[in-house]
Design a protein around this motif. Sequence first.
Motif, short mmCIF file in Angstrom:
data_model
loop_
_atom_site.label_atom_id
_atom_site.label_comp_id
_atom_site.label_asym_id
_atom_site.label_seq_id
_atom_site.Cartn_x
_atom_site.Cartn_y
_atom_site.Cartn_z
N GLU A 37 0.85 -1.19 0.00
CA GLU A 37 0.00 0.00 0.00
C GLU A 37 0.89 1.24 0.00
O GLU A 37 1.81 1.35 0.79
N LEU A 38 0.58 2.18 -0.91
CA LEU A 38 1.26 3.47 -0.95
C LEU A 38 0.25 4.55 -0.64
O LEU A 38 -0.88 4.53 -1.12
N LEU A 39 0.68 5.53 0.15
CA LEU A 39 -0.20 6.62 0.56
C LEU A 39 0.39 7.96 0.13
O LEU A 39 1.60 8.08 -0.03
N GLY A 40 -0.47 8.95 -0.03
CA GLY A 40 -0.02 10.29 -0.36
C GLY A 40 -0.91 10.95 -1.40
O GLY A 40 -0.86 12.17 -1.58
N TRP A 41 -1.70 10.16 -2.10
CA TRP A 41 -2.71 10.72 -3.00
C TRP A 41 -4.06 10.66 -2.30
O TRP A 41 -4.17 10.12 -1.20
N GLU A 42 -5.08 11.21 -2.91
CA GLU A 42 -6.40 11.19 -2.30
C GLU A 42 -6.94 9.78 -2.15
O GLU A 42 -7.77 9.52 -1.28
N SER A 43 -6.49 8.87 -2.99
CA SER A 43 -6.86 7.46 -2.89
C SER A 43 -5.59 6.65 -2.67
O SER A 43 -4.54 6.96 -3.24
N PRO A 44 -5.68 5.59 -1.86
CA PRO A 44 -4.49 4.76 -1.69
C PRO A 44 -4.17 4.02 -2.99
O PRO A 44 -5.04 3.74 -3.80
N VAL A 45 -2.89 3.72 -3.16
CA VAL A 45 -2.40 2.99 -4.32
C VAL A 45 -1.90 1.64 -3.81
O VAL A 45 -1.14 1.59 -2.84
N TYR A 46 -2.32 0.59 -4.48
CA TYR A 46 -1.85 -0.74 -4.12
C TYR A 46 -1.05 -1.31 -5.28
O TYR A 46 -1.54 -1.39 -6.41
N LEU A 47 0.20 -1.64 -5.00
CA LEU A 47 1.05 -2.29 -6.00
C LEU A 47 0.90 -3.79 -5.81
O LEU A 47 1.07 -4.31 -4.70
N LEU A 48 0.56 -4.46 -6.90
CA LEU A 48 0.33 -5.90 -6.87
C LEU A 48 1.34 -6.57 -7.79
O LEU A 48 1.36 -6.30 -8.99
N HIS A 72 -6.40 5.28 -17.49
CA HIS A 72 -5.09 5.68 -16.99
C HIS A 72 -5.27 6.64 -15.82
O HIS A 72 -6.37 7.10 -15.56
N VAL A 73 -4.18 6.94 -15.17
CA VAL A 73 -4.19 7.83 -14.01
C VAL A 73 -3.72 9.21 -14.45
O VAL A 73 -2.71 9.34 -15.15
N ASP A 74 -4.47 10.25 -14.07
CA ASP A 74 -4.01 11.63 -14.20
C ASP A 74 -3.57 12.07 -12.81
O ASP A 74 -4.33 11.98 -11.85
N VAL A 75 -2.34 12.54 -12.69
CA VAL A 75 -1.82 13.02 -11.42
C VAL A 75 -1.81 14.54 -11.49
O VAL A 75 -1.13 15.13 -12.33
N VAL A 76 -2.61 15.18 -10.64
CA VAL A 76 -2.70 16.64 -10.61
C VAL A 76 -1.55 17.16 -9.76
O VAL A 76 -1.37 16.74 -8.61
N VAL A 77 -0.78 18.08 -10.34
CA VAL A 77 0.43 18.61 -9.69
C VAL A 77 0.40 20.14 -9.71
O VAL A 77 -0.35 20.75 -10.48
N GLY A 78 1.21 20.75 -8.89
CA GLY A 78 1.31 22.20 -8.84
C GLY A 78 2.21 22.77 -9.91
O GLY A 78 2.03 23.90 -10.34
N LEU A 109 3.06 10.52 -20.09
CA LEU A 109 4.21 9.68 -19.78
C LEU A 109 3.79 8.22 -19.69
O LEU A 109 2.60 7.91 -19.69
N ALA A 110 4.78 7.36 -19.56
CA ALA A 110 4.55 5.96 -19.22
C ALA A 110 5.44 5.63 -18.04
O ALA A 110 6.58 6.08 -17.97
N ASP A 111 4.91 4.86 -17.10
CA ASP A 111 5.75 4.42 -15.99
C ASP A 111 6.68 3.32 -16.49
O ASP A 111 6.55 2.87 -17.64
N PRO A 112 7.62 2.86 -15.69
CA PRO A 112 8.57 1.84 -16.16
C PRO A 112 7.92 0.50 -16.48
O PRO A 112 8.57 -0.38 -17.03
N PHE A 113 6.63 0.35 -16.17
CA PHE A 113 5.94 -0.91 -16.35
C PHE A 113 4.97 -0.87 -17.54
O PHE A 113 4.16 -1.78 -17.71
N GLY A 114 5.06 0.20 -18.33
CA GLY A 114 4.25 0.30 -19.54
C GLY A 114 2.89 0.96 -19.35
O GLY A 114 2.15 1.12 -20.32
N HIS A 115 2.55 1.35 -18.13
CA HIS A 115 1.26 1.98 -17.86
C HIS A 115 1.32 3.46 -18.21
O HIS A 115 2.23 4.17 -17.77
N GLY A 116 0.35 3.95 -18.96
CA GLY A 116 0.29 5.37 -19.28
C GLY A 116 -0.20 6.18 -18.11
O GLY A 116 -0.99 5.72 -17.29
N LEU A 117 0.28 7.42 -18.02
CA LEU A 117 -0.21 8.35 -17.02
C LEU A 117 0.01 9.77 -17.53
O LEU A 117 0.86 10.00 -18.38
N CYS A 118 -0.79 10.67 -17.04
CA CYS A 118 -0.66 12.08 -17.41
C CYS A 118 -0.36 12.88 -16.15
O CYS A 118 -0.86 12.57 -15.07
#
Length: 133
Positions: A37-48, A72-78, A109-118
């Motif tokens: 489990e990873l925390l820090g976003w509004e929803s927890p992230v689980y790496l499986l 895909h995941v959009d990560v809102v940043v400042g 972008l793509a993470d190192p595992f091939g998953h797209g994200l913005c």
Amino acid sequence: MSLLINIDVPDTASGERFYTAAFGLQIGRRFGKDFVELLGWESPVYLLAKNAGTVGAGGDLRRYERHWTPFHVDVVVGDVDAAVARAVAAGATLEAPAKNTPYGRIAMLADPFGHGLCLLQFNARGYDALLEG
């Protein structure tokens, strides 16, 4: 209702390294060696941890080279430019540099595992800018 984000990775150690370095997520709990489990976003992230070649949803085989999915995941940043630099330094691949849109700036972008994200930096109007004229 609530939302959980589950991300398949070939091993949790490499997933942890990327997501903590790229986005500052923190390890919440470990559920054995293959579920974190990873925390820090509004929803927890689980790496499986799921081996490449095993059967995933819809009978498709998992693969960790770049792949397309309609979700895909959009990560809102400042600061999208700083976030892109941090993600790329952590191992992401920049597929489309940050560009201006009516609602802000976005990079793909793509993470190192091939998953797209913005990475998305909203301006003051955000998506409401799309409602105008």
